[in-house]
Write an enzyme that holds these catalytic residues in place. Sequence first.
Site, PDB file in Angstrom:
ATOM      1  N   HIS A 154       0.811  -1.220   0.000  1.00 13.86           N
ATOM      2  CA  HIS A 154       0.000   0.000   0.000  1.00 13.86           C
ATOM      3  C   HIS A 154       0.844   1.270   0.000  1.00 13.86           C
ATOM      4  CE1 HIS A 154       0.467   0.028   4.500  1.00 13.86           C
ATOM      5  NE2 HIS A 154       0.409   1.328   4.300  1.00 13.86           N
TER       6      HIS A 154
ATOM      7  N   SER B 266       3.946   2.859   8.131  1.00  8.01           N
ATOM      8  CA  SER B 266       3.557   1.889   7.131  1.00  8.01           C
ATOM      9  C   SER B 266       4.779   1.333   6.405  1.00  8.01           C
ATOM     10  CB  SER B 266       2.612   2.534   6.107  1.00  8.01           C
ATOM     11  OG  SER B 266       1.361   2.787   6.683  1.00  8.01           O
ATOM     12  N   GLY B 267       4.780   0.018   6.199  1.00  8.26           N
ATOM     13  CA  GLY B 267       5.876  -0.620   5.483  1.00  8.26           C
ATOM     14  C   GLY B 267       7.064  -0.979   6.336  1.00  8.26           C
TER      15      GLY B 267
ATOM     16  N   GLY C 129       5.220   3.604  14.727  1.00 12.73           N
ATOM     17  CA  GLY C 129       5.891   2.972  13.610  1.00 12.73           C
ATOM     18  C   GLY C 129       5.483   3.698  12.356  1.00 12.73           C
TER      19      GLY C 129
ATOM     20  N   ASP D 184      -0.343  -7.544   1.638  1.00  9.95           N
ATOM     21  CA  ASP D 184       0.182  -6.171   1.664  1.00  9.95           C
ATOM     22  C   ASP D 184       1.700  -6.214   1.815  1.00  9.95           C
ATOM     23  OD1 ASP D 184       0.428  -3.452   1.786  1.00  9.95           O
ATOM     24  OD2 ASP D 184      -0.517  -3.222   3.753  1.00  9.95           O
TER      25      ASP D 184
END
Length: 266
Positions: free
Chosen positions: A72, A213-214, A211, A118
């Site tokens: 994403h 994303s990714g 954190g 994802d």
Amino acid sequence: MKLLILALFIAGAYGCGLPTFPPVVNRVVGGDDVRANSWPWQISLQYKSGSYFYHTCGGTLISDQWVLTAAHCIGSRTYRVYLGKHSLDSDNEKGSIAMSVEKIVVHPQWDSYNIRNDIALIKLQTPVQLSDTIMPSCLPDEGNVLPDGAPCYVTGWGRLWTGGPIADILQQALLPVVSHATCSRFDWWGNLVTEKMVCAGGDGQLASCNGDSGGPLNCQRPDGSWEVQGVVSFGSSLGCNYYKKPSVFTRVSSYISWINNVMTTN
């Protein structure tokens, strides 16, 4: 296969998951600034807008030329990968380097509507020289599932709290793993989570706002090395730190065959 063996040899020569400057960790739930270069596989994925690049997601270096991130996070923009970063606001940090991207491989079954698969891989244009500030994380064994309560750490430059500012200094936060049996209860995430996902946190104290994303869910092996067990995928739309809504990560151990295939054929 030769390329994979070479990549693993290079990573192994420096020692995957064994930072020169070990992270300062404890068993107290809470987020804080990390020790500089203590998570040397953490990267900043940045997109180009005009003449400048801006941070958009985290990621994990898993060899000298490949980075793991979330599907994403990927769009049609021009990206670069910044390695060895500690402060996003500081230019020319010692031991850091911005690398161009040769190729991005998004999982072919990525489903943005149901948030399935994802995960994505980024190939750097050239191999990066491993060092005290830049080294790969280890990958877990295929099919490995952590027990409930396993102490893992999320790292990234995400928001410090719901609606709060993006972090300048890389953050770390303890997020104990939540079993699939618990996380898939109707009053938790229900059937939105699958066994190809890892849940962590959800106690109402901390989630992956600390954190990004990714970015990685870092879990320590018995031998002291660290492996990337999860890729930050999604959290509650109600806000960070929401009770019974732990952060959800793509379970890396469910994709080892795919990761190996992509790395050997690209």
